[in-house]
Design a protein around this motif. Structure first.
Motif, PDB file in Angstrom:
ATOM      1  N   LYS A  40      34.717  39.359  40.696  1.00  0.00           N
ATOM      2  CA  LYS A  40      34.465  38.194  41.245  1.00  0.00           C
ATOM      3  C   LYS A  40      35.204  37.580  42.070  1.00  0.00           C
ATOM      4  CE  LYS A  40      29.838  37.380  38.948  1.00  0.00           C
ATOM      5  NZ  LYS A  40      29.088  36.186  38.182  1.00  0.00           N
ATOM      6  N   GLU A  41      36.594  37.450  41.296  1.00  0.00           N
ATOM      7  CA  GLU A  41      37.683  36.529  42.212  1.00  0.00           C
ATOM      8  C   GLU A  41      38.018  37.035  43.389  1.00  0.00           C
ATOM      9  OE1 GLU A  41      40.947  37.083  39.305  1.00  0.00           O
ATOM     10  OE2 GLU A  41      40.501  35.505  38.062  1.00  0.00           O
ATOM     11  N   PHE A  42      37.959  38.457  43.679  1.00  0.00           N
ATOM     12  CA  PHE A  42      38.316  38.810  45.196  1.00  0.00           C
ATOM     13  C   PHE A  42      37.007  39.023  45.876  1.00  0.00           C
ATOM     14  CE2 PHE A  42      41.824  39.743  42.446  1.00  0.00           C
ATOM     15  CZ  PHE A  42      43.034  39.581  43.267  1.00  0.00           C
ATOM     16  N   SER A  43      35.696  38.955  45.341  1.00  0.00           N
ATOM     17  CA  SER A  43      34.611  39.032  46.300  1.00  0.00           C
ATOM     18  C   SER A  43      34.729  38.171  47.321  1.00  0.00           C
ATOM     19  CB  SER A  43      33.332  38.890  45.329  1.00  0.00           C
ATOM     20  OG  SER A  43      32.173  39.132  46.162  1.00  0.00           O
ATOM     21  N   PRO A  44      34.274  38.681  48.624  1.00  0.00           N
ATOM     22  CA  PRO A  44      33.509  39.929  48.880  1.00  0.00           C
ATOM     23  C   PRO A  44      34.251  41.364  48.970  1.00  0.00           C
ATOM     24  CG  PRO A  44      33.416  38.511  50.785  1.00  0.00           C
ATOM     25  CD  PRO A  44      34.240  37.746  50.042  1.00  0.00           C
ATOM     26  N   ALA A  45      35.565  41.064  48.935  1.00  0.00           N
ATOM     27  CA  ALA A  45      36.446  42.204  49.026  1.00  0.00           C
ATOM     28  C   ALA A  45      36.435  43.088  47.975  1.00  0.00           C
ATOM     29  CB  ALA A  45      37.893  41.685  49.224  1.00  0.00           C
ATOM     30  N   LEU A  46      36.561  44.392  48.275  1.00  0.00           N
ATOM     31  CA  LEU A  46      36.250  45.156  47.334  1.00  0.00           C
ATOM     32  C   LEU A  46      37.621  45.742  46.581  1.00  0.00           C
ATOM     33  CD1 LEU A  46      34.082  47.924  49.304  1.00  0.00           C
ATOM     34  CD2 LEU A  46      33.326  45.983  47.970  1.00  0.00           C
ATOM     35  N   VAL A  47      37.544  45.796  45.190  1.00  0.00           N
ATOM     36  CA  VAL A  47      38.664  45.944  44.308  1.00  0.00           C
ATOM     37  C   VAL A  47      38.304  47.116  43.302  1.00  0.00           C
ATOM     38  CG1 VAL A  47      39.563  43.441  44.603  1.00  0.00           C
ATOM     39  CG2 VAL A  47      37.949  44.456  42.541  1.00  0.00           C
ATOM     40  N   THR A  48      39.340  47.589  42.792  1.00  0.00           N
ATOM     41  CA  THR A  48      39.375  48.798  41.930  1.00  0.00           C
ATOM     42  C   THR A  48      40.519  48.516  40.788  1.00  0.00           C
ATOM     43  OG1 THR A  48      41.228  50.173  43.032  1.00  0.00           O
ATOM     44  CG2 THR A  48      38.800  50.516  43.802  1.00  0.00           C
ATOM     45  N   GLY A  49      40.234  49.425  39.808  1.00  0.00           N
ATOM     46  CA  GLY A  49      41.054  49.331  38.701  1.00  0.00           C
ATOM     47  C   GLY A  49      40.842  50.557  37.753  1.00  0.00           C
ATOM     48  N   GLN A  50      41.864  50.655  36.736  1.00  0.00           N
ATOM     49  CA  GLN A  50      41.817  51.745  36.027  1.00  0.00           C
ATOM     50  C   GLN A  50      41.292  51.519  34.539  1.00  0.00           C
ATOM     51  OE1 GLN A  50      43.920  54.201  36.959  1.00  0.00           O
ATOM     52  NE2 GLN A  50      43.300  55.840  35.414  1.00  0.00           N
ATOM     53  N   LEU A  51      40.607  52.523  34.066  1.00  0.00           N
ATOM     54  CA  LEU A  51      39.661  52.663  32.575  1.00  0.00           C
ATOM     55  C   LEU A  51      40.418  53.267  31.764  1.00  0.00           C
ATOM     56  CD1 LEU A  51      36.147  53.039  33.847  1.00  0.00           C
ATOM     57  CD2 LEU A  51      37.019  50.995  33.392  1.00  0.00           C
ATOM     58  N   LEU A  52      40.749  52.779  30.550  1.00  0.00           N
ATOM     59  CA  LEU A  52      41.400  53.496  29.545  1.00  0.00           C
ATOM     60  C   LEU A  52      40.709  53.644  28.223  1.00  0.00           C
ATOM     61  CD1 LEU A  52      44.846  51.506  29.988  1.00  0.00           C
ATOM     62  CD2 LEU A  52      44.139  53.689  31.147  1.00  0.00           C
ATOM     63  N   CYS A  65      41.375  48.228  30.174  1.00  0.00           N
ATOM     64  CA  CYS A  65      41.407  48.398  31.822  1.00  0.00           C
ATOM     65  C   CYS A  65      42.273  47.451  32.265  1.00  0.00           C
ATOM     66  CB  CYS A  65      40.000  48.225  32.245  1.00  0.00           C
ATOM     67  SG  CYS A  65      39.477  46.405  32.452  1.00  0.00           S
ATOM     68  N   PHE A  66      42.695  47.721  33.284  1.00  0.00           N
ATOM     69  CA  PHE A  66      43.682  46.848  34.085  1.00  0.00           C
ATOM     70  C   PHE A  66      43.573  47.029  35.769  1.00  0.00           C
ATOM     71  CE2 PHE A  66      46.248  50.752  33.596  1.00  0.00           C
ATOM     72  CZ  PHE A  66      46.501  50.927  34.826  1.00  0.00           C
ATOM     73  N   PRO A  67      43.684  45.998  36.565  1.00  0.00           N
ATOM     74  CA  PRO A  67      43.477  46.048  38.008  1.00  0.00           C
ATOM     75  C   PRO A  67      44.331  46.546  38.612  1.00  0.00           C
ATOM     76  CG  PRO A  67      44.159  43.968  37.400  1.00  0.00           C
ATOM     77  CD  PRO A  67      43.892  44.716  35.915  1.00  0.00           C
ATOM     78  N   PHE A  68      44.096  47.254  39.778  1.00  0.00           N
ATOM     79  CA  PHE A  68      45.051  47.850  40.729  1.00  0.00           C
ATOM     80  C   PHE A  68      45.063  46.861  41.862  1.00  0.00           C
ATOM     81  CE2 PHE A  68      43.443  52.484  40.080  1.00  0.00           C
ATOM     82  CZ  PHE A  68      44.214  52.512  39.106  1.00  0.00           C
ATOM     83  N   ASP A  98      45.408  51.994  23.810  1.00  0.00           N
ATOM     84  CA  ASP A  98      45.086  53.151  24.327  1.00  0.00           C
ATOM     85  C   ASP A  98      45.505  53.279  25.604  1.00  0.00           C
ATOM     86  OD1 ASP A  98      43.660  53.933  22.047  1.00  0.00           O
ATOM     87  OD2 ASP A  98      41.689  53.095  22.566  1.00  0.00           O
ATOM     88  N   ASN A  99      45.917  54.375  26.240  1.00  0.00           N
ATOM     89  CA  ASN A  99      46.610  54.419  27.434  1.00  0.00           C
ATOM     90  C   ASN A  99      46.137  55.774  28.002  1.00  0.00           C
ATOM     91  OD1 ASN A  99      48.200  56.098  25.931  1.00  0.00           O
ATOM     92  ND2 ASN A  99      50.163  55.604  26.973  1.00  0.00           N
ATOM     93  N   ASN A 100      44.928  56.497  27.591  1.00  0.00           N
ATOM     94  CA  ASN A 100      44.340  57.719  27.898  1.00  0.00           C
ATOM     95  C   ASN A 100      43.609  57.259  29.160  1.00  0.00           C
ATOM     96  OD1 ASN A 100      45.869  59.366  26.226  1.00  0.00           O
ATOM     97  ND2 ASN A 100      44.126  58.723  24.790  1.00  0.00           N
ATOM     98  N   THR A 101      43.731  57.776  30.455  1.00  0.00           N
ATOM     99  CA  THR A 101      42.901  57.275  31.647  1.00  0.00           C
ATOM    100  C   THR A 101      41.531  58.398  31.394  1.00  0.00           C
ATOM    101  OG1 THR A 101      44.830  57.460  32.982  1.00  0.00           O
ATOM    102  CG2 THR A 101      42.591  57.586  33.880  1.00  0.00           C
ATOM    103  N   VAL A 102      40.401  57.551  31.497  1.00  0.00           N
ATOM    104  CA  VAL A 102      39.104  58.110  31.257  1.00  0.00           C
ATOM    105  C   VAL A 102      38.384  57.866  32.562  1.00  0.00           C
ATOM    106  CG1 VAL A 102      38.917  57.923  28.877  1.00  0.00           C
ATOM    107  CG2 VAL A 102      38.115  56.009  30.335  1.00  0.00           C
ATOM    108  N   GLY A 103      38.864  57.272  33.667  1.00  0.00           N
ATOM    109  CA  GLY A 103      38.266  56.900  34.995  1.00  0.00           C
ATOM    110  C   GLY A 103      38.751  55.864  35.612  1.00  0.00           C
ATOM    111  N   TRP A 104      37.725  55.079  36.393  1.00  0.00           N
ATOM    112  CA  TRP A 104      38.407  54.064  37.090  1.00  0.00           C
ATOM    113  C   TRP A 104      36.836  52.991  37.243  1.00  0.00           C
ATOM    114  CZ3 TRP A 104      36.664  58.096  39.580  1.00  0.00           C
ATOM    115  CH2 TRP A 104      35.868  58.116  40.598  1.00  0.00           C
ATOM    116  N   TYR A 105      36.968  51.943  37.746  1.00  0.00           N
ATOM    117  CA  TYR A 105      36.192  51.027  38.031  1.00  0.00           C
ATOM    118  C   TYR A 105      36.182  50.339  39.439  1.00  0.00           C
ATOM    119  CZ  TYR A 105      39.058  46.850  37.330  1.00  0.00           C
ATOM    120  OH  TYR A 105      40.035  45.780  37.338  1.00  0.00           O
ATOM    121  N   GLN A 106      35.428  50.156  40.369  1.00  0.00           N
ATOM    122  CA  GLN A 106      35.299  49.613  41.650  1.00  0.00           C
ATOM    123  C   GLN A 106      34.109  48.420  41.739  1.00  0.00           C
ATOM    124  OE1 GLN A 106      35.000  53.412  43.679  1.00  0.00           O
ATOM    125  NE2 GLN A 106      33.292  52.548  44.537  1.00  0.00           N
TER     126      GLN A 106
END
Length: 337
Positions: A40-52, A65-68, A98-106
């Motif tokens: 929501k902070e960067f909307s309407p720009a598209l953002v991604t982040g890491q899922l742990l 999670c943490f943002p890219f 936990d620092n195991n990568t299980v995917g990402w969000y966008q």
């Protein structure tokens, strides 16, 4: 006794190799709040982040999670982004998180996420991670009073075809794969600790009505419906262009088959004359002849993705229109009373 123990150990190892199918994605409430805040902070720009998190049996647990950083086309900036990701995971490991990568969000805009880039990202993750998911969050849809959050993964049959880069009609019929079989939506389960659940219970207001309930009663849905219809029309134009490609391919294929038949009839007549004259017949296929060169069939991946996207827009329009009618009938009844 030793043989029995060794045999049982081998059996256990063999059973562990067979991974159980993914049934549910369990996300902690704090992770969902982080995803919503970032998108929501960067909307309407598209953002991604890491899922742990952790991969436990048929449940994929997302605990952090943490943002890219926002990516640009500069290669140096992309390298900095990769270094940032590694540094973040190292810092989390040092503090025993936990620092195991299980995917990402966008984030996405009106559900327009079904692209080739998403599939390529999935395949890149699959090279190092056995199972991963992508969490899609739509801020524009959430403004309608609905938590627009979904977890997606690629189907195994689709990934096999994508690795072989073979999306011809014959191969799709052989695998019995249609446009609805590209993505699989995994149910999401929100998990909170007992302490957080107790704290949220204390924060609950005495009235059962919340702000989210008021958001659902908004009668103005014209901007959302208009944008969905605009995107739907664009997708229909793209699908029409894809159909023109296939029409052009089948016209060329039919023309080539006609030329091949005419050439074969001519060659057979010539062989009959040579046979009568006592000469050896010529071969009925000439690889050097351009009419025997196979015409490459265009990939059906783009048309599958566009069809998937059209279905998504139609479902969104149908859902919003149905809710709007219900709200209008409700307001009409209240006005009459």
């Amino acid at each position: 006794m030793a043989n029995t123990m060794a045999r049982s150990f081998l059996q256990v190892a063999a059973t562990e190799e067979v991974a159980s199918p993914l049934r549910v994605v369990q996300i902690e409430g704090l992770v969902i709040l982080k995803i919503i805040k970032h998108c929501k902070e960067f909307s309407p720009a598209l953002v991604t982040g890491q899922l742990l998190g952790l991969d436990v049996g048929s449940v994929l647990e997302v605990t952090n999670c943490f943002p890219f950083p926002i990516r640009e086309e500069d290669e140096e900036i992309e390298a900095d982004g990769a270094n940032y990701q590694l540094e973040m995971m190292r810092c989390l490991r040092e503090v025993n998180v936990d620092n195991n990568t299980v995917g990402w969000y966008q984030s996405t805009l009106l559900g327009s996420f079904q692209t080739v880039e998403l599939i390529e990202t999935f395949m890149n993750y699959q090279e190092n991670i056995r199972r991963c998911v992508c969490i899609i969050y739509d801020p524009s849809r959430s403004n309608q009073g609905v938590l627009a959050l979904k977890a997606l993964k690629l189907s195994d049959s689709f990934m096999e075809l994508y690795r072989n880069n073979n999306f011809t009609g014959e191969k799709l019929r052989e695998k019995n794969l249609s446009w609805v079989d590209i993505f699989e939506e995994i149910p999401i389960k929100v998990s909170n600790s007992a302490l957080i659940s107790a704290f949220m219970t204390e924060l609950e207001a005495d009235t059962p009505v919340t702000q989210c309930d008021y958001d659902r009663l908004q009668l103005s849905t014209n901007p959302y419906m208009e944008r969905n219809l605009e995107f739907l029309i664009e997708c229909m134009d793209d699908l029409s262009m894809e159909q023109q490609k296939f029409q052009f391919y089948y016209r060329n294929l039919s023309r080539q088959q006609g030329q091949q038949q005419a050439w074969l009839q001519k060659r057979r007549a010539e062989n009959m004359a040579r046979k009568t004259a006592g000469e050896d017949p010529l071969p009925e296929e000439d690889p050097a002849n351009p009419i025997f060169k196979p015409i490459p069939e265009p990939s059906r991946l783009d048309s599958f993705l566009i069809t998937n996207q059209i279905s998504n827009y139609c479902n969104q329009i149908n859902g919003v229109a149905g809710q709007s009618f219900s709200r209008l009938y409700l307001m009409k009844a209240l006005h009459e009373n």
